[in-house]
Design a protein around this motif. Structure first.
Motif, PDB file in Angstrom:
ATOM      1  N   MET A   1       0.846  -1.204   0.000  1.00  0.00           N
ATOM      2  CA  MET A   1       0.000   0.000   0.000  1.00  0.00           C
ATOM      3  C   MET A   1       0.874   1.244   0.000  1.00  0.00           C
ATOM      4  SD  MET A   1      -3.381  -0.233   2.247  1.00  0.00           S
ATOM      5  CE  MET A   1      -2.538  -0.741   3.707  1.00  0.00           C
TER       6      MET A   1
ATOM      7  N   MET B   1       2.337   4.698   1.135  1.00  0.00           N
ATOM      8  CA  MET B   1       2.527   5.503   2.347  1.00  0.00           C
ATOM      9  C   MET B   1       3.864   6.232   2.225  1.00  0.00           C
ATOM     10  SD  MET B   1       3.356   2.557   5.139  1.00  0.00           S
ATOM     11  CE  MET B   1       3.808   3.663   6.426  1.00  0.00           C
TER      12      MET B   1
ATOM     13  N   GLY C   1      -2.084  10.669 -19.616  1.00  0.00           N
ATOM     14  CA  GLY C   1      -2.803   9.694 -20.437  1.00  0.00           C
ATOM     15  C   GLY C   1      -3.885  10.325 -21.296  1.00  0.00           C
TER      16      GLY C   1
ATOM     17  N   GLN D   1     -12.098  11.510 -12.743  1.00  0.00           N
ATOM     18  CA  GLN D   1     -12.076  12.795 -12.032  1.00  0.00           C
ATOM     19  C   GLN D   1     -13.084  12.777 -10.889  1.00  0.00           C
ATOM     20  OE1 GLN D   1     -13.523  16.240 -14.222  1.00  0.00           O
ATOM     21  NE2 GLN D   1     -11.771  17.428 -13.527  1.00  0.00           N
TER      22      GLN D   1
ATOM     23  N   GLU E   1      -5.311   1.797  -3.702  1.00  0.00           N
ATOM     24  CA  GLU E   1      -4.696   0.543  -4.138  1.00  0.00           C
ATOM     25  C   GLU E   1      -5.744  -0.387  -4.765  1.00  0.00           C
ATOM     26  OE1 GLU E   1      -1.726  -0.116  -4.428  1.00  0.00           O
ATOM     27  OE2 GLU E   1      -1.641  -2.286  -4.625  1.00  0.00           O
TER      28      GLU E   1
ATOM     29  N   ARG F   1      -6.479   0.816  -8.211  1.00  0.00           N
ATOM     30  CA  ARG F   1      -5.349   0.532  -9.108  1.00  0.00           C
ATOM     31  C   ARG F   1      -5.344  -0.937  -9.533  1.00  0.00           C
ATOM     32  NH1 ARG F   1      -0.381  -1.501  -9.385  1.00  0.00           N
ATOM     33  NH2 ARG F   1      -0.600  -2.508  -7.357  1.00  0.00           N
ATOM     34  N   VAL F   2      -5.537  -1.816  -8.564  1.00  0.00           N
ATOM     35  CA  VAL F   2      -5.528  -3.254  -8.869  1.00  0.00           C
ATOM     36  C   VAL F   2      -6.693  -3.603  -9.799  1.00  0.00           C
ATOM     37  CG1 VAL F   2      -5.808  -5.544  -7.835  1.00  0.00           C
ATOM     38  CG2 VAL F   2      -4.287  -3.889  -6.777  1.00  0.00           C
TER      39      VAL F   2
ATOM     40  N   ASN G   1      -5.795  -2.408 -13.334  1.00  0.00           N
ATOM     41  CA  ASN G   1      -4.715  -3.194 -13.930  1.00  0.00           C
ATOM     42  C   ASN G   1      -5.154  -4.604 -14.292  1.00  0.00           C
ATOM     43  OD1 ASN G   1      -2.547  -1.530 -14.309  1.00  0.00           O
ATOM     44  ND2 ASN G   1      -1.749  -1.780 -12.252  1.00  0.00           N
ATOM     45  N   ARG G   2      -5.999  -5.201 -13.452  1.00  0.00           N
ATOM     46  CA  ARG G   2      -6.469  -6.558 -13.751  1.00  0.00           C
ATOM     47  C   ARG G   2      -7.377  -6.552 -14.976  1.00  0.00           C
ATOM     48  NH1 ARG G   2      -7.412  -8.959  -7.790  1.00  0.00           N
ATOM     49  NH2 ARG G   2      -5.219  -9.377  -7.361  1.00  0.00           N
TER      50      ARG G   2
ATOM     51  N   ARG H   1      -2.343  -5.803 -18.557  1.00  0.00           N
ATOM     52  CA  ARG H   1      -1.065  -5.307 -19.077  1.00  0.00           C
ATOM     53  C   ARG H   1      -1.229  -4.596 -20.413  1.00  0.00           C
ATOM     54  NH1 ARG H   1       2.048  -9.364 -20.650  1.00  0.00           N
ATOM     55  NH2 ARG H   1       3.927  -8.121 -20.537  1.00  0.00           N
ATOM     56  N   GLY H   2      -2.428  -4.183 -20.744  1.00  0.00           N
ATOM     57  CA  GLY H   2      -2.670  -3.595 -22.067  1.00  0.00           C
ATOM     58  C   GLY H   2      -2.182  -2.178 -22.211  1.00  0.00           C
ATOM     59  N   GLY H   3      -2.284  -1.395 -21.171  1.00  0.00           N
ATOM     60  CA  GLY H   3      -1.917   0.019 -21.282  1.00  0.00           C
ATOM     61  C   GLY H   3      -1.054   0.455 -20.124  1.00  0.00           C
ATOM     62  N   LYS H   4      -0.963   1.769 -19.962  1.00  0.00           N
ATOM     63  CA  LYS H   4      -0.171   2.300 -18.861  1.00  0.00           C
ATOM     64  C   LYS H   4      -1.084   3.123 -17.944  1.00  0.00           C
ATOM     65  CE  LYS H   4       4.075   4.624 -17.720  1.00  0.00           C
ATOM     66  NZ  LYS H   4       5.231   5.365 -18.163  1.00  0.00           N
TER      67      LYS H   4
ATOM     68  N   GLU I   1      -3.512   5.148 -20.537  1.00  0.00           N
ATOM     69  CA  GLU I   1      -3.092   5.347 -21.931  1.00  0.00           C
ATOM     70  C   GLU I   1      -2.801   3.993 -22.566  1.00  0.00           C
ATOM     71  OE1 GLU I   1       0.799   6.987 -22.620  1.00  0.00           O
ATOM     72  OE2 GLU I   1       0.050   8.319 -24.175  1.00  0.00           O
TER      73      GLU I   1
END
Lengths: 254, 141
Positions: free
Chosen positions: B1, B3, B30, B35, B48, B51-52, B55-56, B60-63, B107
């Motif tokens: 996490m 901090m 991006g 917002q 977190e 974010r997870v 990403n899941r 892994r497709g973008g940034k 992005e």
């Protein structure tokens, strides 16, 4: 001079917040005109005119002729547009007066052409880092956009400002080593997640003893408090007994 | 996490959450973003989780850029402890989010994929948010 867009402006006599709100309600946008050593003039323009400019070929870099009444005319460009942060509506526009014979510095959008080899075949990721480039040129020869061919980029390669094509029409002012775009390898998400778990475990281990120690201390202090209170109560009782005794003596004496 | 690695003061005042975001309220990196439309604290855990989730979904497709960081420590007294005896110990970390703040940017993915990914992140957050894209700025006139 074909690209000159003519817009009508009216002088803003009241510049209060209420007046600006009133203008926006009427479909107008408060604006200001400044530059070339003359005084700044608060003006109001039609929202539809600004929309027209932004939909034109050169967008924000369009050349404008602002007419205020019948007498005064100014050649100008848009310097800045303020958008509402939540609704994306235009709330204010800055115009800067220009001399058509003197060069100006403007930001020109960069357009990427083609799909890099690194993305197509090597499973890379295209990162578009600098979307605009600072350019100096005469107002009449500002490029609409700068096109960059990125189809030959492999993973780990990038395109910098120094590799852009140079022309006599304009001069690029952005730093030569500024990266415009790059192709990077995709990040491995799984490794990051493992690290996080370790961190969390460590934090938990640190936090737990602290919390436990805090609790024990707190309990001890509470016990001490209670003991202290009991002692005080006993003292008070003794005092009361002593008083009663004195009273009894007095009565007997009387 | 998330901090901070080092802080000047271990415990800080709780502060106010009024006002609007004057910084970090536009897309910087991006093409798509999320917002905030409300003011609130967002904890490191919530950041977190968002974010997870993103990403899941993008696999892994973008940034992804996380534009917020929990700088503020929040203290809490242990259970069944009487009032007084000083401020409690730092319990978790939050970031003070004001309306307009861009929380995540994405992005390298299509708009529909970005929308769906952000929708998952929206559900992890305690505030109302909206999806924004670079093309919509100035287009929604």
């Amino acid at each position: 001079m074909e690209n000159l867009i003519t817009i009508n402006a009216e002088l803003r006599k009241e510049i209060s917040k209420q007046a600006r709100k009133g203008l926006r309600a009427q479909g107008k946008i408060p604006a200001i005109l400044y530059g070339i050593t003359a005084e700044s003039i608060p003006i109001a323009v039609n929202l539809s005119d600004i929309k027209g400019i932004l939909k034109s070929e050169n967008k924000e870099n369009s050349l404008l002729r602002i007419t205020q009444g019948e007498k005064s005319k100014f050649d100008a460009m848009i310097k800045d547009i303020q958008y509402d942060y939540l609704s994306d509506h235009i709330i204010h526009v800055d115009f800067i007066r220009i001399d058509l014979n003197k060069p100006v510095e403007v930001e020109v959008p960069v357009v990427l052409e083609g799909e890099p080899i690194g993305v197509k075949t090597e499973d890379g990721l295209l990162e578009f880092i600098s979307r605009e480039v600072l350019v100096r040129s005469l107002p009449t020869s500002i490029p609409k956009e700068i096109r960059v061919d990125i189809s030959a980029l492999h993973i780990g390669q990038s395109i910098k400002v120094e590799t852009l094509a140079k022309t006599e029409a304009y001069q690029i002012l952005s730093l030569a080593n500024t990266v415009i775009c790059a192709v990077a390898a995709k990040a491995k998400e799984e490794v990051v997640e493992v690290e996080e778990v370790v961190e969390e475990a460590v934090e938990g281990a640190e936090a737990a003893p602290e919390a436990a120690a805090g609790l024990e201390k707190a309990k001890e202090t509470d016990k001490d408090k209670d003991k202290g209170k009991d002692k005080d109560k006993d003292k008070d009782k003794d005092k009361d007994k002593g008083k009663d005794k004195d009273k009894g003596k007095g009565k007997k004496e009387g | 996490m998330l901090m901070p690695a080092k802080v000047k003061h271990r415990k800080v005042f709780r502060g106010k959450r009024r006002g609007i975001a004057t910084k970090g309220n536009t897309l910087e990196f991006g093409d798509f973003g999320l917002q905030s439309l409300e003011n609130d604290w967002i904890t490191a855990r919530q950041i977190e989780a968002g974010r997870v989730a993103i990403n899941r979904f993008i696999k892994r497709g973008g940034k992804l850029w996380v534009r917020v960081f929990p700088f503020k420590p929040v203290t809490k007294k242990p259970v069944e402890v009487r009032m007084g005896k000083g401020k409690g110990d730092p319990e978790f970390w939050v970031d003070v989010i004001k309306r307009g703040r861009v929380l995540y940017e994405l992005e390298g993915v299509s708009e529909s994929l970005a929308r769906d990914a952000m929708k998952l992140a929206q559900r992890k957050l305690p505030i109302k948010t909206r999806f924004i894209s670079r093309t919509q700025i100035g287009a929604g006139l």
